[in-house]
Write a protein that holds these residues in place. Structure first.
Motif, short mmCIF file in Angstrom:
data_model
loop_
_atom_site.label_atom_id
_atom_site.label_comp_id
_atom_site.label_asym_id
_atom_site.label_seq_id
_atom_site.Cartn_x
_atom_site.Cartn_y
_atom_site.Cartn_z
N PHE A 119 0.82 -1.20 0.00
CA PHE A 119 0.00 0.00 0.00
C PHE A 119 0.86 1.25 0.00
N ILE A 120 0.39 2.25 -0.72
CA ILE A 120 0.93 3.60 -0.62
C ILE A 120 -0.24 4.48 -0.19
N ILE A 121 -0.06 5.15 0.93
CA ILE A 121 -1.06 6.08 1.43
C ILE A 121 -0.58 7.48 1.06
N ASP A 122 -1.29 8.11 0.14
CA ASP A 122 -0.89 9.42 -0.38
C ASP A 122 -1.58 10.52 0.43
N LEU A 123 -0.79 11.19 1.25
CA LEU A 123 -1.28 12.27 2.10
C LEU A 123 -0.96 13.65 1.53
N THR A 124 -0.65 13.71 0.26
CA THR A 124 -0.25 14.97 -0.37
C THR A 124 -1.30 16.07 -0.18
N ASN A 125 -2.57 15.73 -0.27
CA ASN A 125 -3.64 16.73 -0.16
C ASN A 125 -4.20 16.85 1.25
N THR A 126 -3.65 16.09 2.18
CA THR A 126 -4.18 16.04 3.54
C THR A 126 -3.66 17.20 4.37
N GLU A 127 -4.59 17.89 5.01
CA GLU A 127 -4.24 19.04 5.86
C GLU A 127 -4.45 18.76 7.33
N PHE A 128 -5.23 17.71 7.65
CA PHE A 128 -5.51 17.39 9.05
C PHE A 128 -5.61 15.89 9.21
N ILE A 129 -5.02 15.37 10.30
CA ILE A 129 -5.12 13.95 10.63
C ILE A 129 -5.18 13.83 12.14
N LYS B 181 3.55 2.34 2.84
CA LYS B 181 4.42 3.50 2.69
C LYS B 181 3.54 4.74 2.60
N ILE B 182 4.06 5.86 3.08
CA ILE B 182 3.26 7.08 3.03
C ILE B 182 3.96 8.14 2.20
N VAL B 183 3.15 8.94 1.52
CA VAL B 183 3.64 10.10 0.78
C VAL B 183 3.11 11.30 1.54
N VAL B 184 4.04 12.11 2.06
CA VAL B 184 3.64 13.25 2.87
C VAL B 184 4.53 14.44 2.55
N THR B 185 3.88 15.56 2.27
CA THR B 185 4.62 16.78 1.94
C THR B 185 4.29 17.92 2.91
N ASN B 186 3.18 17.83 3.60
CA ASN B 186 2.75 18.88 4.53
C ASN B 186 3.57 18.79 5.82
N ASP B 187 4.22 19.89 6.19
CA ASP B 187 5.09 19.90 7.37
C ASP B 187 4.33 19.60 8.65
N ARG B 188 3.08 20.06 8.76
CA ARG B 188 2.30 19.77 9.97
C ARG B 188 1.98 18.28 10.08
N ILE B 189 1.69 17.65 8.97
CA ILE B 189 1.41 16.21 8.98
C ILE B 189 2.70 15.45 9.30
N LYS B 190 3.81 15.87 8.72
CA LYS B 190 5.10 15.25 9.03
C LYS B 190 5.39 15.34 10.53
N GLU B 191 5.09 16.49 11.12
CA GLU B 191 5.34 16.69 12.55
C GLU B 191 4.51 15.72 13.39
N ILE B 192 3.27 15.47 12.98
CA ILE B 192 2.43 14.51 13.70
C ILE B 192 3.05 13.12 13.66
N PHE B 193 3.55 12.72 12.51
CA PHE B 193 4.21 11.41 12.41
C PHE B 193 5.47 11.38 13.29
N ASN B 194 6.16 12.50 13.35
CA ASN B 194 7.37 12.61 14.17
C ASN B 194 7.02 12.52 15.66
N ILE B 195 6.05 13.30 16.10
CA ILE B 195 5.66 13.33 17.51
C ILE B 195 5.18 11.96 17.98
N THR B 196 4.45 11.26 17.13
CA THR B 196 3.90 9.94 17.49
C THR B 196 4.90 8.81 17.24
N HIS B 197 6.07 9.15 16.72
CA HIS B 197 7.12 8.19 16.38
C HIS B 197 6.72 7.23 15.26
#
Length: 116
Positions: free
Chosen positions: A43-53, A76-92
């Motif tokens: 699976f590829i989860i494309d979060l390119t257009n995602t603004e909130f999770i 695998k995830i596709v993420v370009t939004n810095d806020r979404i990246k931060e959520i993945f970072n904070i949650t490890h």
């Protein structure tokens, strides 16, 4: 809410809408479970257009990751939004899920893994 779903080279690409939260995360879980039941494990989860999770959205993404990996697949995830990246970072979850900048990069990784 509706997800755009495609299959490319045996990989299921799921494009996530602008929000992935309690209102639509169960639908994503159901979609992933349906493909896993059909023995599709890549699976590829494309979060390119995602603004909130939220946490239910994160839970939906990782819901079948162990099952996929146990069967030679991955999520695998596709993420370009810095806020979404931060959520993945904070949650490890950035340690659990490999992040890509484009769908093409994620597809190439699946294809390279297939050839090894």
């Amino acid at each position: 809410m509706s997800y755009n779903i495609q299959e490319k080279d045996g990989v299921i690409l799921i494009e996530i809408p602008t929000r992935l939260d309690a209102s639509n995360s169960q639908e994503l879980k159901d979609i992933i479970a349906k493909y896993v039941a059909d023995k599709k494990y890549k699976f590829i989860i494309d979060l390119t257009n995602t603004e909130f999770i939220d946490s239910s959205g994160l839970g939906a993404i990782v819901s079948k990751i162990a099952h996929c990996r146990a069967n030679g697949g991955d999520v695998k995830i596709v993420v370009t939004n810095d806020r979404i990246k931060e959520i993945f970072n904070i949650t490890h979850l950035d340690k659990v899920l490999k992040e890509f900048k484009t769908v093409q990069e994620a597809l190439e990784e699946f294809n390279n893994t297939k050839n090894e």
